[in-house]
Design a protein around this motif. Structure first.
Motif, mmCIF file in Angstrom:
data_model
loop_
_atom_site.group_PDB
_atom_site.id
_atom_site.type_symbol
_atom_site.label_atom_id
_atom_site.label_comp_id
_atom_site.label_asym_id
_atom_site.label_seq_id
_atom_site.Cartn_x
_atom_site.Cartn_y
_atom_site.Cartn_z
ATOM 1 N N ALA A 28 -33.447 -49.662 -41.538
ATOM 2 C CA ALA A 28 -32.644 -50.651 -40.881
ATOM 3 C C ALA A 28 -31.875 -50.196 -39.724
ATOM 4 O O ALA A 28 -31.585 -48.800 -38.989
ATOM 5 C CB ALA A 28 -31.052 -50.802 -41.650
ATOM 6 N N PRO A 29 -31.687 -51.041 -38.592
ATOM 7 C CA PRO A 29 -31.366 -50.472 -37.243
ATOM 8 C C PRO A 29 -30.388 -50.137 -37.117
ATOM 9 O O PRO A 29 -29.577 -50.384 -37.092
ATOM 10 C CB PRO A 29 -32.118 -51.700 -36.868
ATOM 11 N N LEU A 30 -30.066 -49.017 -35.588
ATOM 12 C CA LEU A 30 -28.789 -48.788 -35.924
ATOM 13 C C LEU A 30 -29.369 -48.615 -34.057
ATOM 14 O O LEU A 30 -30.142 -47.999 -33.857
ATOM 15 C CB LEU A 30 -28.504 -47.379 -36.227
ATOM 16 N N CYS A 31 -27.683 -48.728 -33.540
ATOM 17 C CA CYS A 31 -27.944 -48.275 -32.094
ATOM 18 C C CYS A 31 -27.512 -46.543 -31.901
ATOM 19 O O CYS A 31 -26.737 -45.758 -32.826
ATOM 20 C CB CYS A 31 -26.564 -48.506 -31.919
ATOM 21 N N VAL A 34 -27.158 -47.163 -26.623
ATOM 22 C CA VAL A 34 -28.787 -47.282 -26.655
ATOM 23 C C VAL A 34 -29.002 -48.943 -27.648
ATOM 24 O O VAL A 34 -28.423 -47.957 -28.597
ATOM 25 C CB VAL A 34 -29.266 -46.262 -26.657
ATOM 26 N N VAL A 35 -29.134 -49.490 -27.311
ATOM 27 C CA VAL A 35 -29.421 -50.735 -28.714
ATOM 28 C C VAL A 35 -30.925 -51.376 -28.762
ATOM 29 O O VAL A 35 -31.394 -51.622 -27.579
ATOM 30 C CB VAL A 35 -28.330 -51.921 -28.380
ATOM 31 N N ARG A 87 -25.370 -39.593 -32.385
ATOM 32 C CA ARG A 87 -26.821 -39.768 -32.290
ATOM 33 C C ARG A 87 -27.736 -39.880 -31.195
ATOM 34 O O ARG A 87 -28.956 -39.583 -30.683
ATOM 35 C CB ARG A 87 -26.695 -41.167 -33.094
ATOM 36 N N LEU A 88 -26.580 -40.367 -29.744
ATOM 37 C CA LEU A 88 -27.684 -40.347 -28.936
ATOM 38 C C LEU A 88 -27.556 -39.204 -27.734
ATOM 39 O O LEU A 88 -29.348 -38.792 -27.068
ATOM 40 C CB LEU A 88 -26.362 -40.997 -27.339
ATOM 41 N N LYS A 89 -26.784 -38.076 -28.262
ATOM 42 C CA LYS A 89 -26.980 -36.842 -27.844
ATOM 43 C C LYS A 89 -28.969 -35.940 -28.833
ATOM 44 O O LYS A 89 -29.120 -35.490 -28.113
ATOM 45 C CB LYS A 89 -26.636 -35.444 -28.789
ATOM 46 N N ALA A 90 -28.409 -36.173 -29.485
ATOM 47 C CA ALA A 90 -29.804 -36.136 -30.682
ATOM 48 C C ALA A 90 -31.092 -36.298 -30.288
ATOM 49 O O ALA A 90 -32.151 -36.662 -31.076
ATOM 50 C CB ALA A 90 -29.438 -35.530 -32.306
ATOM 51 N N ARG A 124 -31.666 -37.786 -21.764
ATOM 52 C CA ARG A 124 -31.943 -37.516 -20.397
ATOM 53 C C ARG A 124 -31.602 -38.620 -19.556
ATOM 54 O O ARG A 124 -31.236 -38.254 -18.746
ATOM 55 C CB ARG A 124 -33.185 -37.024 -20.470
ATOM 56 N N ASP A 125 -31.006 -39.815 -19.565
ATOM 57 C CA ASP A 125 -30.301 -40.731 -18.393
ATOM 58 C C ASP A 125 -28.794 -40.249 -18.972
ATOM 59 O O ASP A 125 -28.308 -41.336 -19.936
ATOM 60 C CB ASP A 125 -31.017 -42.074 -19.507
#
Length: 661
Positions: free
Chosen positions: A362-365, A385-386, A370-373, A378-379
């Motif tokens: 299933a999709p997730l944001c 991020v969606v 989560r973003l750091k991993a 880098r941004d």
């Protein structure tokens, strides 16, 4: 009269339905309003002035309580504020009245506070009026307008009178006379509302917008109260500088208020406060969906590209001021659009869709840990991020910046954002499909035009082949030499125009020709003379007297090419010993050109299924687009190409074109 009117209203309401809680509150508000009106008449009696001041505040808060009863009991927003403020205001008013016996310099300050309490009660009641009317549906407003509109006008006038008290230390007596008249006019309108009781007595839902606007209005009221108190304290500090200091305070307060009202971060904080403290769920999903559809359809900004609208649609949910849209092309992310966003680092080309999928697919944001991993860490400008899921795949993603106010994403935020992202992905996929279809249509149109050009070249080659075939027998004949020179010159001119058409097709244009007025009779004679001189078949032309001077407005070269193609086919079908007749007539508004031969004819099935089918030809060197091209030309000009034929009786090709009147 006002007192009698409100007493009568209370009696009518109690007679209609004493058991209903809303009816009792409506009747109570009407009774208190009537008592306040009576107190204004008998102010000269002992203790009546004190009682009139209490009733003045009480009739505001009673109306506010009644309006709050129209809202659902489960709501914790505006009704909650009113129920808390009501006893506080009444007790504050009574306490202030007891303090009037203090020394004069303190009693004056207490007297000013009495007006501030009334002003605050007016603001809360007006907020209730606005909240009730805005939250009502069109059907409910049929009855509620007779409550909200008269009460709104009466209380707005009270707000104006109290503003006059602060501005000029008390309005003129005419203002109080007009106040009584307005209250009297409100009575019959409230009676109409009472007669429509069954339509508004049921509670209805309070939208988040209503709670937001009401809370903002109440906050502005408190802010103005603080400004008023500050203005009252200034003369106590410095009597000489009181006027300039009060003026400066007013302008500074108004400037700060305008900045707060126009601040996106302030609005975001209020919305977050309302969502977290007044409602069980954070979002009004119906409102969010309407806003999403309005943003994607470009209602407010039709010139904005779809990609920018998609960014805004997802960013506005989380009160985020900017973002970027990336689309996956050939398994690599490509930046498509930005909105108030500048990426500090490039997104890695090594795109892996598994970053956006959980263990069950299933999709997730991506946010927080989560973003750091993920590679998107880098941004530095990305806060969340969606993904854009569509048909079991990720067709792109959004990188959104930090929100206007400090916030954290929970399951409800992620669920709504993913739902919106899925809808945005559908819009994006549809737009890509439409663009691809349009590109395919352009290629199809380009290829069809090339087929037409190739067919015209084939006709020119056929005409030159006939000349070459007769060259050995008539090479020394001066007439043949002259005809050959004219035919070659005509062929060169037609080829040059075809080259021009090809160059315009390569540049994305269409035909090089513009329509012009053409004398049909003259063009037919030129065509017959051109084709008849080198063909052994008998070729003649018949023109009706009424058609000798008719003209049509068409591209000349395409018209001439269509006549030439039909005539060439007729000569080929009739054979060397055959007869071909070309006739011109005027029937109604149309020029009728018949090209008839005495060849073998065609079956109805062949005419219906194969004659006009592109790229199907009975000739070994044919392209199968000649008849189709002639019919398309006729239909583009508003006419048609008809066929009259049967086996053994020859064929008539009838070209119908609108004639110039």
């Amino acid at each position: 009269m006002t007192a009698f009117g409100f007493f009568g209203l209370a009696v009518l309401l109690l007679a209609k339905g004493w058991s209903n809680g809303q009816t009792r509150l409506f009747a109570l508000a009407a009774i208190i309003h009537a008592l306040w009106a009576v107190s204004q008449i008998i102010l000269g009696y002992p203790l009546v002035g004190w009682l009139a001041l209490v009733l003045h505040t009480a009739h505001f808060v009673c109306w506010a309580l009644f309006l709050a009863s129209l809202l659902p009991s489960s709501a914790k927003g505006l009704p909650h504020v009113i129920r808390i403020a009501t006893p506080v205001l009444i007790l504050a008013k009574i306490g202030a009245l007891f303090l009037l016996g203090l020394p004069p310099h303190l009693a004056n300050l207490v007297g000013q506070s009495i007006y501030i309490i009334d002003l605050l009660a007016i603001v809360i009641t007006l907020a209730a009026v606005v909240g009730v009317f805005q939250a009502a549906s069109e059907y409910e407003r049929w009855a509620l307008k007779f409550i909200c509109i008269p009460l709104g006008i009466v209380f707005t006038y009270e707000l104006f009178v109290h503003a006059q008290i602060f501005a000029v230390s008390g309005p003129r007596s005419e203002y109080f006379t007009l106040r009584g008249l307005l209250n009297l006019v409100a009575v019959p309108l409230l009676l109409i509302a009472a007669s429509r009781h069954k339509f508004w007595r049921d509670p209805f839902f309070v939208s988040r917008q209503t709670a937001l606007y009401s809370l903002t209005l109440i906050g502005i009221g408190f802010y103005l109260m603080l400004v008023a108190l500050s203005a009252l304290i200034i003369p106590k500090i410095s009597a000489q500088a009181s006027l300039p200091l009060q003026t400066a305070l007013l302008f500074i307060a108004l400037m700060l208020l305008l900045f707060l009202l126009s601040s996106g971060s302030a609005r975001a904080k209020i919305k977050l406060f309302v969502a977290r403290n007044f409602y069980a769920r954070k979002y009004d999903y119906a409102h969010e969906w309407r806003r999403l559809m309005g943003t994607l359809s470009g209602e407010n900004d039709p010139t904005s590209p779809l990609e920018s609208r998609i960014i805004r649609a997802c960013a506005e949910i989380l009160e985020i001021p900017g973002g970027a849209l990336w689309v996956i092309e050939y398994d690599r992310p490509r930046l498509q659009a930005t909105w108030n966003y500048k990426s500090r680092h490039a997104i890695s080309d090594a795109y892996d869709p598994s970053h956006f999928l959980d263990e069950d697919g299933a999709p997730l944001c991506l946010y927080g840990s989560r973003l750091k991993a993920s590679p998107f860490a880098r941004d530095d400008g990305a806060w969340v991020v969606v993904p854009l899921p569509h048909n079991q795949s990720i067709i792109g993603f959004l990188t959104l910046s930090k929100p206007r106010t400090k916030n954290r994403i929970d399951w409800e935020d992620e669920e709504l954002v993913l739902l919106v992202a899925r809808q945005c992905a559908s819009f994006l996929a549809e737009a890509k499909a439409v663009a691809s279809l349009e590109q395919t249509r352009q290629f199809a149109r380009f290829n069809r035009q090339y087929a037409f050009v190739a067919h015209d070249i084939k006709n020119i080659i056929s005409q030159l082949s006939v000349m070459l075939k007769n060259f050995d027998r008539h090479a020394n004949n001066p007439d043949f030499q002259r005809d050959m020179h004219e035919t070659i010159a005509n062929s060169v001119g037609r080829l040059q125009k075809l080259i021009l058409r090809l160059s315009q097709l390569e540049e994305g244009g269409g035909s090089a020709e513009e329509p012009e007025n053409i004398a049909v009779h003259g063009l037919l004679r030129e065509t017959v003379a051109q084709y008849g001189k080198n063909h052994p078949a008998t070729l003649c032309i018949h023109v009706s007297p009424r058609a000798e001077d008719i003209q049509v407005r068409v591209p000349k070269e395409r018209f001439s090419a269509s006549i030439g193609h039909l005539l060439s086919n007729a000569l080929e079908a009739s054979g060397e010993a055959g007869n071909v007749t070309l006739s011109l007539d005027l029937v109604g508004p149309n020029a009728i050109i018949d090209i008839s031969d005495d060849g073998p004819g065609m079956t109805l099935d062949f005419i219906r299924d194969k004659l006009f089918a592109p790229f199907q030809s009975t000739k070994t060197s044919g392209f199968g687009v000649g008849a189709f091209q002639c019919r398309e030309f006729a239909r583009e000009q508003g006419g048609d190409l008809e066929v009259v034929s049967s086996p053994g009786s020859g064929t008539t090709m009838r070209l119908v074109l609108p004639a110039l009147s």
